[in-house]
Design an enzyme around this catalytic site. Structure first.
Site, short mmCIF file in Angstrom:
data_model
loop_
_atom_site.label_atom_id
_atom_site.label_comp_id
_atom_site.label_asym_id
_atom_site.label_seq_id
_atom_site.Cartn_x
_atom_site.Cartn_y
_atom_site.Cartn_z
N HIS A 298 -5.08 2.24 0.69
CA HIS A 298 -4.35 3.12 -0.22
C HIS A 298 -4.20 2.44 -1.57
O HIS A 298 -3.83 1.28 -1.64
CB HIS A 298 -2.96 3.45 0.34
N GLU B 6 0.82 -1.21 0.00
CA GLU B 6 0.00 0.00 0.00
C GLU B 6 0.86 1.26 0.00
O GLU B 6 0.43 2.32 0.46
CB GLU B 6 -0.98 -0.02 1.18
N LYS C 53 -10.28 5.66 6.54
CA LYS C 53 -9.43 6.51 5.69
C LYS C 53 -9.18 5.82 4.35
O LYS C 53 -8.86 4.62 4.31
CB LYS C 53 -8.09 6.77 6.39
#
Length: 252
Positions: free
Chosen positions: A143, A86, A170
């Site tokens: 991510h 990530e 997130k």
């Protein structure tokens, strides 16, 4: 929507909170960065543990955490080992990743940990429960440094983080076009208006995505990352410039 309060900092109301990343590679550079960062104005300090070379030794990691905490006792500290898959600096086994996070939780030195969504549902849920039992908050993250998924897919991931117990979901994605930036902002707004019952952090990376780092208060992202010296991800801007823009948007 509920907020998250860490060391008197209320995440999820008012201006997006500014997070900066400390990326020292050894104890000496960690200490030097932590002392230098005391001169900057920001809200949350993220320690990017994947930049630290001695991760094989849990004790060395905790010693570095103590150095950071001693340098800045009043700033909320986010413990983050970003995996190589990530966008992080080092590859480690899932077991060692979980061991480091549990050691950080046990230490009493950190206020929050970053836990990657795709670590595996059972391990993620167990770590969330362990963190909460020790009064440590969880930023659950995903991510994609290659592309921007559909808005629907990003919302699904954020909702899954919420379902797994994240205090702050997130997501960070890489735009291949300006339309991709709009897709991220659309997903953020959709999440805020229809699904989020807690603060969410989103961003579109690189130069094209900079607007997403500035417009969180408009679209529903509770925090943004800025740079004191070296940026920890493409598109981060200097904390002083970042705060100025956030204040303009907040006061408009």
């Amino acid at each position: 929507m509920k907020t998250v309060t860490v060391k008197n900092l209320i995440i999820g109301e008012g201006m997006p909170k500014i997070i900066v990343s400390l990326m020292g590679r050894d104890i000496n550079s960690v200490k030097a960065e932590a002392l230098a960062y005391r001169e900057a104005t920001f809200d949350i300090l993220e320690w990017r543990v994947d930049h630290f070379m001695d991760i094989a030794s849990t004790q060395s990691v905790l010693t570095a955490a103590r150095v950071i905490r001693d340098a800045m006792p009043d700033i909320p500290l986010l413990f983050t080992f970003r995996s190589a898959k990530e966008g992080g600096e080092q590859t480690i086994t899932t077991q060692h990743y979980l061991t480091l996070n549990r050691a950080a939780i046990d230490s009493g030195l950190v206020d929050m940990i970053d836990l990657e969504l795709f670590t595996g549902d059972a391990d993620v849920k167990a770590t969330v429960d362990y963190a909460h039992a020790h009064n440590v908050y969880v930023v659950m993250s995903n991510h994609d440094f290659h592309q921007t998924p559909s808005a629907e897919e990003m919302v699904l991931r954020l909702r899954k983080m919420q379902a797994l117990g994240a205090d702050i979901p997130k997501i960070a994605v890489m735009p291949q076009s300006k339309h991709d930036v709009l897709t991220l902002l659309t997903a953020t707004l959709e999440m805020q208006q229809h699904y989020a019952d807690r603060p969410v952090i989103t961003m579109s990376m690189a130069k094209e995505g900079v607007i997403s780092r500035l417009a969180g208060e408009v679209f529903g992202s509770a925090a943004t990352f800025g740079a004191v010296k070296q940026a920890s991800a493409p598109g981060q801007i200097a904390v002083n410039d970042l705060r100025s823009v956030l204040m303009i948007l907040h006061n408009a």
